[in-house]
Write a protein that holds these residues in place. Structure first.
Motif, short mmCIF file in Angstrom:
data_model
loop_
_atom_site.label_atom_id
_atom_site.label_comp_id
_atom_site.label_asym_id
_atom_site.label_seq_id
_atom_site.Cartn_x
_atom_site.Cartn_y
_atom_site.Cartn_z
N ALA A 141 16.89 30.41 20.12
CA ALA A 141 17.51 29.10 19.86
C ALA A 141 19.01 29.19 19.60
O ALA A 141 19.64 28.18 19.30
CB ALA A 141 16.82 28.46 18.65
N MET A 142 19.58 30.39 19.73
CA MET A 142 20.96 30.53 19.23
C MET A 142 22.06 30.46 20.28
O MET A 142 23.19 30.88 20.03
CB MET A 142 21.07 31.80 18.38
N GLU A 143 21.75 29.89 21.44
CA GLU A 143 22.83 29.68 22.43
C GLU A 143 23.61 28.41 22.10
O GLU A 143 23.09 27.52 21.43
CB GLU A 143 22.22 29.56 23.82
N ASP A 144 24.79 28.35 22.65
CA ASP A 144 25.69 27.24 22.31
C ASP A 144 26.52 26.83 23.52
O ASP A 144 26.93 27.68 24.31
CB ASP A 144 26.64 27.72 21.20
N ARG A 145 26.77 25.53 23.64
CA ARG A 145 27.70 25.05 24.68
C ARG A 145 28.83 24.20 24.11
O ARG A 145 29.62 23.67 24.87
CB ARG A 145 26.94 24.22 25.72
N LEU A 146 28.85 24.02 22.79
CA LEU A 146 29.85 23.09 22.22
C LEU A 146 31.16 23.76 21.82
O LEU A 146 32.19 23.12 21.79
CB LEU A 146 29.28 22.37 21.00
N HIS A 147 31.11 25.03 21.42
CA HIS A 147 32.37 25.63 20.95
C HIS A 147 32.64 27.02 21.52
O HIS A 147 33.76 27.31 21.91
CB HIS A 147 32.43 25.64 19.41
N GLN A 148 31.62 27.86 21.63
CA GLN A 148 31.89 29.24 22.05
C GLN A 148 32.52 29.36 23.43
O GLN A 148 33.47 30.14 23.60
CB GLN A 148 30.61 30.07 21.95
N PRO A 149 32.04 28.57 24.43
CA PRO A 149 32.65 28.72 25.77
C PRO A 149 34.16 28.43 25.76
O PRO A 149 34.90 29.02 26.53
CB PRO A 149 31.92 27.68 26.62
N TYR A 150 34.60 27.54 24.89
CA TYR A 150 36.02 27.17 24.85
C TYR A 150 36.85 28.20 24.08
O TYR A 150 38.05 28.31 24.27
CB TYR A 150 36.19 25.79 24.20
N ARG A 151 36.17 28.93 23.19
CA ARG A 151 36.88 29.90 22.34
C ARG A 151 37.01 31.28 22.99
O ARG A 151 37.75 32.13 22.49
CB ARG A 151 36.17 30.00 20.98
N LEU A 152 36.27 31.44 24.12
CA LEU A 152 36.29 32.71 24.85
C LEU A 152 37.69 33.23 25.09
O LEU A 152 37.97 34.42 24.95
CB LEU A 152 35.70 32.49 26.24
N ARG A 153 38.57 32.31 25.46
CA ARG A 153 39.90 32.75 25.89
C ARG A 153 40.77 33.23 24.73
O ARG A 153 41.83 33.81 24.96
CB ARG A 153 40.60 31.65 26.68
N LEU A 154 40.32 32.98 23.51
CA LEU A 154 41.08 33.45 22.34
C LEU A 154 40.66 34.85 21.90
O LEU A 154 41.30 35.46 21.06
CB LEU A 154 40.88 32.48 21.16
N ILE A 155 39.52 35.31 22.47
CA ILE A 155 38.93 36.57 21.96
C ILE A 155 38.66 37.51 23.14
O ILE A 155 37.63 37.40 23.82
CB ILE A 155 37.63 36.24 21.18
N PRO A 156 39.59 38.45 23.39
CA PRO A 156 39.43 39.34 24.53
C PRO A 156 38.10 40.10 24.48
O PRO A 156 37.73 40.62 23.42
CB PRO A 156 40.62 40.32 24.41
N GLY A 157 37.39 40.12 25.59
CA GLY A 157 36.16 40.91 25.69
C GLY A 157 34.92 40.24 25.13
O GLY A 157 33.83 40.80 25.19
N LEU A 161 18.53 40.28 18.57
CA LEU A 161 17.73 39.09 18.91
C LEU A 161 18.63 37.99 19.46
O LEU A 161 18.23 37.19 20.31
CB LEU A 161 17.05 38.54 17.65
N ALA A 162 19.86 37.93 18.93
CA ALA A 162 20.84 36.91 19.35
C ALA A 162 22.21 37.37 18.91
O ALA A 162 22.33 38.22 18.00
CB ALA A 162 20.51 35.55 18.71
N VAL A 163 23.22 36.79 19.53
CA VAL A 163 24.59 37.14 19.13
C VAL A 163 25.44 35.89 19.25
O VAL A 163 25.29 35.10 20.19
CB VAL A 163 25.12 38.32 19.98
N THR A 164 26.30 35.68 18.25
CA THR A 164 27.14 34.47 18.24
C THR A 164 28.53 34.84 17.70
O THR A 164 28.72 35.90 17.12
CB THR A 164 26.56 33.38 17.30
N LEU A 165 29.47 33.91 17.91
CA LEU A 165 30.72 34.02 17.17
C LEU A 165 30.39 33.75 15.71
O LEU A 165 29.57 32.88 15.42
CB LEU A 165 31.70 32.93 17.61
N SER A 166 31.06 34.43 14.79
CA SER A 166 30.88 34.09 13.38
C SER A 166 31.91 33.02 13.03
O SER A 166 33.12 33.26 13.17
CB SER A 166 31.08 35.34 12.52
N GLY A 167 31.45 31.86 12.62
CA GLY A 167 32.37 30.76 12.33
C GLY A 167 33.26 30.50 13.53
O GLY A 167 32.80 30.42 14.67
#
Ligand SMILES: Nc1ncnc2c1ncn2[C@@H]1O[C@H](COP(=O)(O)OP(=O)(O)OP(=O)(O)O)[C@@H](O)[C@H]1O
Ligand SMILES: N[C@@H](CCO)C(=O)O
Length: 296
Positions: free
Chosen positions: A214-230, A244-250
């Motif tokens: 259940a831990m996928e996201d489309r509201l913020h992580q895709p847009y923040r990709l460009r701020l975080i290399p790799g 089991l899952a991986v997310t940006l923290s905050g």
């Protein structure tokens, strides 16, 4: 003199943008007493960057408690022993706000109930998903309704362990929110709200595998990709190593992998992936914290 121990927090947990947060067993310790003038000392994380003047957010939080109960705001002596890395997505600002509120409330003999501290904290921080678990511990679902805050705390599911990759560079929440769009497609909203609901139901049932799904996201992580290399490679490495899952923290840049039990190989894989993309990082294994801010 009150000394407050306040936990780090990871907000969003993927889909629950601005609505979910989990307290972590990593703590700042903050002593606070009344004094003729404002005097702030900082040891540890942020010792070269944290403001020492009236713009310090722990001071502003303490002053808000005095103002709320109609007391003249005194000077304060505030001493931070910080272990929560600053501006990395682990709730350092929420911890400072909560320490100021809890410390000042103790100095005044506890005039404000916990619900009021949560709502003052949310107003000071601007969003509620770090401050609520920093105050209450555990996994907190939180909703802002104008000036009001509604929340429900859950015990963290047993067996959950976190591998956190913390880059050496900082990313402020202000900058990381600045890249988000004002509007999103309905299908992305549905994608997130269905997963957020499932995530909470799975957490309540203690089903870690279902939580992970259940831990996928489309509201913020895709847009923040460009701020975080790799970042996509770090996500892929964590999953491949058994998370089991991986997310940006905050709001990032820390990346947090959710694991069943201790899995250091996940942290190692994330570190290697970051380093392949030129980002130095530190890895910590953390457990969820059941307890929020306490006097110690
Ligand atoms: N102990 C502290 N005392 C006063 N201010 C602090 C303290 N710790 C952090 N801050 C302030 O909070 C800012 C970082 O807040 P920011 O919201 O950008 O990141 P974060 O809280 O670490 O991460 P996130 O909110 O994504 O979990 C710092 O630049 C500093 O101004
Ligand atoms: N929900 C917030 C958390 C930041 O601390 C964000 O992602 O911007």
């Amino acid at each position: 003199m009150p000394r407050v121990r306040v936990p780090a927090t990871t907000a969003n947990l993927g889909p629950g943008f601005d609505a979910l947060g989990l307290a972590l067993e990593l703590y700042d310790y903050v002593s606070i007493e009344e004094a003729p003038e404002l005097e702030i000392t900082v040891q540890g994380e942020g010792e070269n960057s944290i403001p020492r003047g009236p713009d310090n957010i722990a001071y502003r939080a303490a002053a808000a408690v005095y103002a709320r109960v109609g007391r003249k705001v005194p000077g304060f002596k505030i001493a931070f022993e910080n272990h929560i890395p600053v501006a990395r997505g682990l709730g350092s600002s929420a911890a400072a706000v909560v320490a100021g509120l809890v410390g000042a409330n103790a100095l005044l003999g506890y005039p404000l109930p916990q619900e009021e501290l949560v709502s003052l904290a949310a107003r000071l921080e601007g969003h509620p998903d770090n401050v609520a678990p920093a105050l209450l511990g555990g996994l907190v679902v939180v909703v802002l309704n104008g000036q009001q805050v509604y929340y429900q705390r859950l015990d963290p599911p047993p067996g959950l362990s976190l591998q956190v990759a913390i880059p050496h560079f900082t990313l402020s929440t202000r900058v990381s929110r600045g890249v988000l769009p004002a509007m999103v497609p309905v299908e992305d909203a549905v994608f997130n709200l269905s997963r957020t609901a499932l995530l909470i139901a799975a957490a309540q049932a203690g089903d870690l595998e279902l939580m992970g799904k259940a831990m996928e996201d489309r509201l913020h992580q895709p847009y923040r990709l460009r701020l975080i290399p790799g970042m996509p490679y770090v996500f892929e490495a964590a999953l491949k190593a058994g998370a089991l899952a991986v997310t940006l923290s905050g709001s990032g840049p820390a990346v947090i992998a959710f694991c069943r039990g201790s899995l250091p190989k996940v942290g190692k894989a994330m570190k290697e992936a970051f380093e392949e993309h030129g980002v130095k990082c530190e890895v910590k294994e953390l457990k969820p914290a059941s307890q929020g801010a306490i006097l110690c």
